[in-house]
Design an enzyme around this catalytic site. Structure first.
Site, PDB file in Angstrom:
ATOM      1  CG  HIS A 255      39.254  -5.303  -6.403  1.00  0.00           C
ATOM      2  ND1 HIS A 255      39.628  -6.071  -7.479  1.00  0.00           N
ATOM      3  CD2 HIS A 255      40.375  -4.655  -5.993  1.00  0.00           C
ATOM      4  CE1 HIS A 255      40.924  -5.880  -7.728  1.00  0.00           C
ATOM      5  NE2 HIS A 255      41.397  -5.038  -6.836  1.00  0.00           N
TER       6      HIS A 255
ATOM      7  CE  LYS B  71      50.867  -4.815 -13.607  1.00  0.00           C
ATOM      8  NZ  LYS B  71      51.052  -5.444 -12.399  1.00  0.00           N
TER       9      LYS B  71
ATOM     10  NE  ARG C 288      46.110  -6.418  -1.428  1.00  0.00           N
ATOM     11  CZ  ARG C 288      46.376  -6.290  -2.702  1.00  0.00           C
ATOM     12  NH1 ARG C 288      45.960  -7.185  -3.546  1.00  0.00           N
ATOM     13  NH2 ARG C 288      47.097  -5.291  -3.146  1.00  0.00           N
TER      14      ARG C 288
ATOM     15  CB  SER D 122      44.297  -8.048 -10.176  1.00  0.00           C
ATOM     16  OG  SER D 122      43.154  -7.446  -9.664  1.00  0.00           O
TER      17      SER D 122
HETATM   18  P1  ADP Z   1      45.475  -5.423  -7.262  1.00  0.00           P
HETATM   19  O1  ADP Z   1      45.961  -5.585  -8.664  1.00  0.00           O
HETATM   20  O2  ADP Z   1      46.576  -5.675  -6.246  1.00  0.00           O
HETATM   21  O3  ADP Z   1      44.233  -6.176  -6.942  1.00  0.00           O
HETATM   22  P2  ADP Z   1      44.276  -2.763  -7.646  1.00  0.00           P
HETATM   23  O4  ADP Z   1      45.032  -1.574  -8.116  1.00  0.00           O
HETATM   24  O5  ADP Z   1      43.312  -3.320  -8.598  1.00  0.00           O
HETATM   25  O6  ADP Z   1      45.273  -3.865  -7.100  1.00  0.00           O
HETATM   26  O7  ADP Z   1      43.581  -2.440  -6.252  1.00  0.00           O
HETATM   27  C1  ADP Z   1      42.734  -1.341  -6.026  1.00  0.00           C
HETATM   28  C2  ADP Z   1      42.514  -1.172  -4.542  1.00  0.00           C
HETATM   29  O8  ADP Z   1      41.937  -2.359  -4.006  1.00  0.00           O
HETATM   30  C3  ADP Z   1      43.779  -0.926  -3.699  1.00  0.00           C
HETATM   31  O9  ADP Z   1      43.465  -0.046  -2.647  1.00  0.00           O
HETATM   32  C4  ADP Z   1      44.090  -2.283  -3.151  1.00  0.00           C
HETATM   33  O10 ADP Z   1      44.820  -2.202  -1.932  1.00  0.00           O
HETATM   34  C5  ADP Z   1      42.694  -2.820  -2.915  1.00  0.00           C
HETATM   35  N1  ADP Z   1      42.673  -4.277  -2.904  1.00  0.00           N
HETATM   36  C6  ADP Z   1      43.243  -5.101  -3.786  1.00  0.00           C
HETATM   37  N2  ADP Z   1      43.030  -6.388  -3.453  1.00  0.00           N
HETATM   38  C7  ADP Z   1      42.295  -6.361  -2.302  1.00  0.00           C
HETATM   39  C8  ADP Z   1      41.769  -7.374  -1.442  1.00  0.00           C
HETATM   40  N3  ADP Z   1      41.985  -8.660  -1.688  1.00  0.00           N
HETATM   41  N4  ADP Z   1      41.053  -6.989  -0.365  1.00  0.00           N
HETATM   42  C9  ADP Z   1      40.870  -5.668  -0.114  1.00  0.00           C
HETATM   43  N5  ADP Z   1      41.358  -4.674  -0.873  1.00  0.00           N
HETATM   44  C10 ADP Z   1      42.063  -4.996  -1.952  1.00  0.00           C
END
Ligand code: ADP
Length: 171
Positions: free
Chosen positions: A23, A47, A96, A134
């Site tokens: 992120h 959830k 990703r 996450s």
């Molecule tokens: P996650 O729980 O899968 O990390 P989030 O809802 O918190 O998902 O993700 C927010 C945004 O960040 C989404 O656009 C997601 O595709 C992106 N994202 C999540 N993990 C990564 C990563 N490892 N690298 C780049 N972007 C990411």
């Protein structure tokens, strides 16, 4: 709906439960592209989250301190409403994998239908973070694995504590 939306302001929405280096990489790169980047922290209606909305916003505020044009805000409800209310013309997302692509493609089409004034812009995840999510981070924390490569020290500490607490109360 007629409010003027700026293509220089972007919203990066997500659950961030918790924020990880994948992120943060998107936040850093987004902050170089846009004049103002607002990280929108949402509630997942399907959830229960590991961290409360306030905790997730607090952690993001901490790790976004080095970026002066980045702000963090929590929100509930439709993302396009949040984006429009802030006058932003762009929704920023990270990609990703191919499976992300399928989901994000559907979401971006739906969002374009809901509000044609807002464009979704994608940044590809860096290779080193492309396997990072996450949910995986939470699972590893519960099993007490080393996450220091994938999390900021502050997040790593808070997550480790929370996971140990949960493990204690569930035994
Ligand atoms: P996650 O729980 O899968 O990390 P989030 O809802 O918190 O998902 O993700 C927010 C945004 O960040 C989404 O656009 C997601 O595709 C992106 N994202 C999540 N993990 C990564 C990563 N490892 N690298 C780049 N972007 C990411």
């Amino acid at each position: 709906m007629p409010k003027e939306l700026s293509p220089r302001i972007a919203i990066y929405p997500g659950v961030f439960d918790p924020v990880h280096r994948g992120h943060l990489d998107i936040i850093q790169r987004g902050s170089r592209i846009f004049d103002r980047l607002i990280v929108g922290v949402s509630v997942n209606p399907d959830k229960q989250s590991f961290f409360s909305l306030e905790e997730r916003v607090g952690l993001l505020q901490l790790v976004c301190k080095p970026f002066p044009n980045v702000e963090v805000k929590g929100f509930t409800g439709l993302t396009v409403h949040f984006v429009r209310d802030l006058g932003a013309g762009i929704m920023l997302r990270g990609l990703r994998t191919l499976s992300d692509m399928e989901y994000e493609f559907t979401m971006s089409l739906m969002n374009l239908n809901l509000d044609p004034g807002i464009e979704t812009v994608f940044l590809m995840a860096k290779e080193e973070f492309s396997h990072l999510s996450s949910s995986l981070v939470r699972q590893i924390a519960i099993l007490e694995g080393d996450l220091s490569k994938f999390l900021s020290p502050e997040v790593n500490e808070v997550l480790g504590k929370r996971a140990r607490q949960r493990n204690k109360t569930s035994t």
